[in-house]
Design an enzyme around this catalytic site. Structure first.
Site, PDB file in Angstrom:
ATOM      1  N   GLY A   8       0.824  -1.202   0.000  1.00 20.96           N
ATOM      2  CA  GLY A   8       0.000   0.000   0.000  1.00 20.96           C
ATOM      3  C   GLY A   8       0.856   1.248   0.000  1.00 20.96           C
ATOM      4  N   ASP A 110      -5.788  -2.949  -4.749  1.00 24.00           N
ATOM      5  CA  ASP A 110      -6.252  -3.302  -3.410  1.00 24.00           C
ATOM      6  C   ASP A 110      -7.765  -3.215  -3.279  1.00 24.00           C
ATOM      7  OD1 ASP A 110      -6.067  -0.541  -3.753  1.00 24.00           O
ATOM      8  OD2 ASP A 110      -5.615  -0.149  -1.646  1.00 24.00           O
ATOM      9  N   THR A 185      -6.551  22.982  23.046  1.00 19.90           N
ATOM     10  CA  THR A 185      -6.195  22.771  21.639  1.00 19.90           C
ATOM     11  C   THR A 185      -6.157  21.299  21.275  1.00 19.90           C
ATOM     12  OG1 THR A 185      -4.917  24.824  21.580  1.00 19.90           O
ATOM     13  CG2 THR A 185      -4.427  23.195  19.887  1.00 19.90           C
TER      14      THR A 185
END
Length: 262
Positions: A8, A110, A185
């Site tokens: 991949g 894939d 954050t």
């Protein structure tokens, strides 16, 4: 023993199957510059850890979406395992699935391999969500044909882009915050990456269902599938070996065809 390779964009997975079960699997970072000898050196050590010998590999099958890595993977099998690998692709091994696209050559190997796996192991129609470098949604019709799908930015890709583009935003881990409203954050970023993708997936699944005849089974695969499936009631199955199962199914179809010719 059969060697299965799934190359991949982010990771390359190697697995061994003895004809009945998967005996071992390993994952490394995809590197198109890695040579066949480097692959062999890495795998040799991994085989040793499992008390396995290179000589047990008799055949190989490869699915790759990284063209620059293909030659070296082919050489790995030819030189170090002394076998000619079956390569999934439109110019080599054609997956046994009908492709309902105007340009079938554009679809990644894939995604077709996953469709083959679903046809063999699950009911159809189906939607496959692959949490990879990209987050993809692939549709398999009730008749087992590959109908197309959706490609969205992958979760880690989005996270890295957010960190790189905004100087004050830190690098964070992917986690499910208890609340959607972040009070700092990190919590705000985690909420956006986690609940933002959950909402995107829910919304896209709803829209896909409107275009599909029948009630599709939703199958998730890829590294982050388990983390997100916990809060996605639309997902019916999480199958981390889906691509490997598809490769195995294609390999068996190749062997059956060879036996008929013989």
């Amino acid at each position: 023993m059969l060697l299965l390779i799934d190359a991949g964009n982010t990771n390359c997975v190697f697995a061994l199957h003895d004809g009945k079960d998967f005996k071992a699997s390993w994952r490394c970072k995809t590197d198109s510059a890695r040579s066949a000898d480097e692959y062999a050196a890495m795998l040799y050590q991994l085989f040793q850890i499992k008390s396995l010998d290179f000589g047990i590999v008799r055949e190989a099958i490869i699915s790759s979406v990284v063209p620059d890595a293909n030659f070296q993977l082919h050489q790995l099998c030819k030189i170090h395992f002394e076998c000619e690998a079956h390569f999934i692709g439109h110019d080599a091994v054609r997956p046994p699935v009908e492709i309902l696209l105007r340009k079938p050559e554009e679809i990644g190997a894939d995604r077709l391999v996953n469709a083959v796996a679903v046809n063999n192991a699950y009911k159809t129609p189906a939607i496959i969500i692959d949490f990879g470098t990209a987050t993809t949604f692939d549709v398999v019709t009730a008749e087992g044909a590959y109908a197309g799908g959706i490609i969205a930015p992958g979760i880690n890709l989005s996270l890295n882009a957010l960190h790189a583009a905004a100087a004050k935003l830190p690098k964070i881990d992917i986690a499910a915050p208890e609340k959607v409203i972040g009070t700092n954050t990190v919590e705000a970023m985690q909420s956006g990456i986690y609940w933002g993708y959950v909402s995107m997936i829910e919304g896209l699944i709803g829209r896909l269902r409107n275009e599909i005849n029948g009630s599709p089974v939703i199958i998730a695969t890829g590294g982050l599938a388990g983390i997100y499936a916990k809060n996605l009631k639309c997902i019916n199955e999480v199958d981390q070996e889906l691509t490997l199962k598809g490769l195995l199914t294609i390999y068996k179809s190749i062997k059956n065809a060879e036996q008929k010719v013989a």
